[in-house]
Design a protein around this motif. Structure first.
Motif, PDB file in Angstrom:
ATOM      1  N   ARG A   5      -3.966 -10.125 -13.949  1.00  0.00           N
ATOM      2  CA  ARG A   5      -3.833  -9.478 -15.265  1.00  0.00           C
ATOM      3  C   ARG A   5      -2.484  -8.810 -15.470  1.00  0.00           C
ATOM      4  O   ARG A   5      -1.920  -8.956 -16.542  1.00  0.00           O
ATOM      5  CB  ARG A   5      -4.877  -8.769 -15.876  1.00  0.00           C
ATOM      6  N   ARG A   6      -1.989  -7.939 -14.858  1.00  0.00           N
ATOM      7  CA  ARG A   6      -0.825  -7.261 -15.120  1.00  0.00           C
ATOM      8  C   ARG A   6      -0.019  -6.803 -13.869  1.00  0.00           C
ATOM      9  O   ARG A   6      -0.347  -6.921 -12.532  1.00  0.00           O
ATOM     10  CB  ARG A   6      -1.056  -6.104 -15.733  1.00  0.00           C
ATOM     11  N   ARG A   7       1.450  -6.599 -13.949  1.00  0.00           N
ATOM     12  CA  ARG A   7       2.078  -6.048 -12.798  1.00  0.00           C
ATOM     13  C   ARG A   7       1.742  -4.510 -12.404  1.00  0.00           C
ATOM     14  O   ARG A   7       1.677  -3.874 -13.192  1.00  0.00           O
ATOM     15  CB  ARG A   7       3.570  -6.155 -13.199  1.00  0.00           C
ATOM     16  N   PHE A   8       1.891  -4.357 -11.027  1.00  0.00           N
ATOM     17  CA  PHE A   8       1.730  -3.130 -10.546  1.00  0.00           C
ATOM     18  C   PHE A   8       2.837  -2.854  -9.575  1.00  0.00           C
ATOM     19  O   PHE A   8       3.102  -3.761  -8.732  1.00  0.00           O
ATOM     20  CB  PHE A   8       0.089  -2.824  -9.787  1.00  0.00           C
ATOM     21  N   ALA A   9       3.350  -1.427  -9.748  1.00  0.00           N
ATOM     22  CA  ALA A   9       4.629  -1.208  -8.697  1.00  0.00           C
ATOM     23  C   ALA A   9       4.009  -0.680  -7.359  1.00  0.00           C
ATOM     24  O   ALA A   9       4.430  -0.734  -6.411  1.00  0.00           O
ATOM     25  CB  ALA A   9       5.126   0.136  -9.395  1.00  0.00           C
ATOM     26  N   VAL A  10       2.526  -0.301  -7.334  1.00  0.00           N
ATOM     27  CA  VAL A  10       1.856   0.313  -6.341  1.00  0.00           C
ATOM     28  C   VAL A  10       0.269   0.183  -6.291  1.00  0.00           C
ATOM     29  O   VAL A  10      -0.164   0.254  -7.433  1.00  0.00           O
ATOM     30  CB  VAL A  10       2.311   1.483  -5.836  1.00  0.00           C
ATOM     31  N   VAL A  11      -0.318  -0.062  -5.426  1.00  0.00           N
ATOM     32  CA  VAL A  11      -1.644  -0.230  -5.246  1.00  0.00           C
ATOM     33  C   VAL A  11      -2.197   1.092  -4.226  1.00  0.00           C
ATOM     34  O   VAL A  11      -1.609   1.098  -2.812  1.00  0.00           O
ATOM     35  CB  VAL A  11      -2.372  -1.468  -4.849  1.00  0.00           C
ATOM     36  N   LEU A  12      -2.946   1.856  -4.572  1.00  0.00           N
ATOM     37  CA  LEU A  12      -3.406   3.051  -3.929  1.00  0.00           C
ATOM     38  C   LEU A  12      -4.974   2.626  -3.581  1.00  0.00           C
ATOM     39  O   LEU A  12      -5.828   2.361  -4.654  1.00  0.00           O
ATOM     40  CB  LEU A  12      -3.700   4.357  -4.399  1.00  0.00           C
ATOM     41  N   LEU A  13      -5.419   2.184  -2.232  1.00  0.00           N
ATOM     42  CA  LEU A  13      -6.441   1.515  -2.139  1.00  0.00           C
ATOM     43  C   LEU A  13      -7.497   2.180  -0.968  1.00  0.00           C
ATOM     44  O   LEU A  13      -6.899   2.804   0.294  1.00  0.00           O
ATOM     45  CB  LEU A  13      -6.170   0.089  -1.376  1.00  0.00           C
ATOM     46  N   ASP A  14      -8.593   2.608  -1.265  1.00  0.00           N
ATOM     47  CA  ASP A  14      -9.620   3.192  -0.455  1.00  0.00           C
ATOM     48  C   ASP A  14      -9.894   2.097   0.637  1.00  0.00           C
ATOM     49  O   ASP A  14     -10.001   1.085   0.348  1.00  0.00           O
ATOM     50  CB  ASP A  14     -10.638   3.606  -1.198  1.00  0.00           C
ATOM     51  N   ILE A  15     -10.227   2.549   1.807  1.00  0.00           N
ATOM     52  CA  ILE A  15     -10.593   1.580   2.830  1.00  0.00           C
ATOM     53  C   ILE A  15     -12.140   1.344   2.921  1.00  0.00           C
ATOM     54  O   ILE A  15     -12.687   0.308   2.813  1.00  0.00           O
ATOM     55  CB  ILE A  15     -10.174   1.895   4.290  1.00  0.00           C
ATOM     56  N   ARG A  16     -12.939   2.449   2.546  1.00  0.00           N
ATOM     57  CA  ARG A  16     -14.407   2.154   2.747  1.00  0.00           C
ATOM     58  C   ARG A  16     -15.101   2.199   1.458  1.00  0.00           C
ATOM     59  O   ARG A  16     -15.097   3.175   0.627  1.00  0.00           O
ATOM     60  CB  ARG A  16     -15.014   3.440   3.400  1.00  0.00           C
ATOM     61  N   MET A  17     -15.415   0.783   1.101  1.00  0.00           N
ATOM     62  CA  MET A  17     -16.024   0.559   0.044  1.00  0.00           C
ATOM     63  C   MET A  17     -17.013  -0.327   0.147  1.00  0.00           C
ATOM     64  O   MET A  17     -16.784  -1.565   0.970  1.00  0.00           O
ATOM     65  CB  MET A  17     -14.923  -0.199  -1.121  1.00  0.00           C
ATOM     66  N   PRO A  18     -17.985  -0.552  -0.673  1.00  0.00           N
ATOM     67  CA  PRO A  18     -19.101  -1.487  -0.735  1.00  0.00           C
ATOM     68  C   PRO A  18     -18.777  -3.248  -0.943  1.00  0.00           C
ATOM     69  O   PRO A  18     -17.533  -3.011  -1.631  1.00  0.00           O
ATOM     70  CB  PRO A  18     -20.433  -1.159  -1.389  1.00  0.00           C
ATOM     71  N   GLY A  19     -19.064  -4.026  -0.437  1.00  0.00           N
ATOM     72  CA  GLY A  19     -18.654  -5.218  -0.763  1.00  0.00           C
ATOM     73  C   GLY A  19     -17.329  -5.461   0.012  1.00  0.00           C
ATOM     74  O   GLY A  19     -17.336  -5.302   1.145  1.00  0.00           O
ATOM     75  N   MET A  20     -16.502  -6.054  -0.678  1.00  0.00           N
ATOM     76  CA  MET A  20     -15.066  -6.309  -0.075  1.00  0.00           C
ATOM     77  C   MET A  20     -14.418  -4.882   0.278  1.00  0.00           C
ATOM     78  O   MET A  20     -14.206  -4.286  -0.750  1.00  0.00           O
ATOM     79  CB  MET A  20     -14.044  -6.980  -1.197  1.00  0.00           C
ATOM     80  N   ASP A  21     -14.220  -4.538   1.459  1.00  0.00           N
ATOM     81  CA  ASP A  21     -13.619  -3.370   1.889  1.00  0.00           C
ATOM     82  C   ASP A  21     -12.144  -3.256   1.558  1.00  0.00           C
ATOM     83  O   ASP A  21     -11.533  -4.262   1.237  1.00  0.00           O
ATOM     84  CB  ASP A  21     -13.803  -2.858   3.186  1.00  0.00           C
ATOM     85  N   GLY A  22     -11.396  -2.142   1.820  1.00  0.00           N
ATOM     86  CA  GLY A  22      -9.994  -2.035   1.630  1.00  0.00           C
ATOM     87  C   GLY A  22      -9.211  -3.198   2.383  1.00  0.00           C
ATOM     88  O   GLY A  22      -8.173  -3.579   1.751  1.00  0.00           O
ATOM     89  N   PHE A  23      -9.598  -3.405   3.757  1.00  0.00           N
ATOM     90  CA  PHE A  23      -8.815  -4.313   4.388  1.00  0.00           C
ATOM     91  C   PHE A  23      -8.862  -5.607   3.872  1.00  0.00           C
ATOM     92  O   PHE A  23      -7.861  -6.338   3.855  1.00  0.00           O
ATOM     93  CB  PHE A  23      -9.295  -4.016   5.915  1.00  0.00           C
TER      94      PHE A  23
END
Length: 187
Positions: free
Chosen positions: A48-66
């Protein structure tokens, strides 16, 4: 469809407390901050929009960070967005390697130093701004060279016709010089 708004910071974490903490640390950068509670939400936000950076947690339910990072890097419109992985210090030591192998620009363990995180994010924001400036400059130069090409074609046509109007040709040459000097100054 990506809009032309200012690029922001995408925070991806399934834990509300972590999102609140990240917003508190990064709010002083005065850039748009968007939250996503899952990898799926993150992908929708990136489209939907542009981002300069993504801060991404690794451990999440469903689709994980990797998996989320792999999807980000797979798409042409998002593949160049830098990713900073955030994960707990007790996580597997192989996570850092896997994070970088997935395309991460950086990797931080929680708890992180807020000053370090803000400085790292600020670097990516500045890199994004510089990249936008370069793209704008390139677009201007391409437009200028396109105009030069058109004018040269007109000049060639005039030269191929008899009789040649020397006064008009001189005016065209002066205009081409002006365009060229403008292109040199902006470059």
């Amino acid at each position: 469809m990506i809009t032309d708004e200012r690029a922001g910071i995408l925070l991806v974490d399934d834990m509300e407390d972590n999102l609140i903490a990240l917003e508190a640390v990064l709010g002083s950068l005065n850039e748009p901050i968007v939250r996503a509670r899952s990898g799926e939400e993150a992908m929708k936000a990136l489209l939907r929009r542009r981002f300069a950076v993504v801060l991404l947690d690794i451990r999440m339910p469903g689709m994980d960070g990797f998996e989320t990072a792999a999807n980000i890097k797979r798409l042409d419109q998002t593949k160049d967005v830098p990713i900073i992985f955030l994960t707990g210090a007790e996580e597997d030591a192989g996570y850092a390697f896997r994070g970088y192998a997935t395309g991460a620009a950086d990797y931080l363990t929680k708890p992180f130093d807020p000053w370090v995180l803000r400085a790292k994010v600020n670097v990516f924001l500045e890199l994004h701004r510089k990249n936008q400036q370069l793209q704008s400059l390139l677009a201007r130069e391409q437009a200028d060279f396109g105009e030069l090409g058109k004018r040269l074609a007109v000049l060639e046509d005039q030269l191929s016709n008899e009789p040649v109007d020397v006064v008009t040709l001189r005016e065209e040459v002066r205009e081409l010089r002006r365009l060229l000097s403008g292109a040199k100054r902006s470059g």
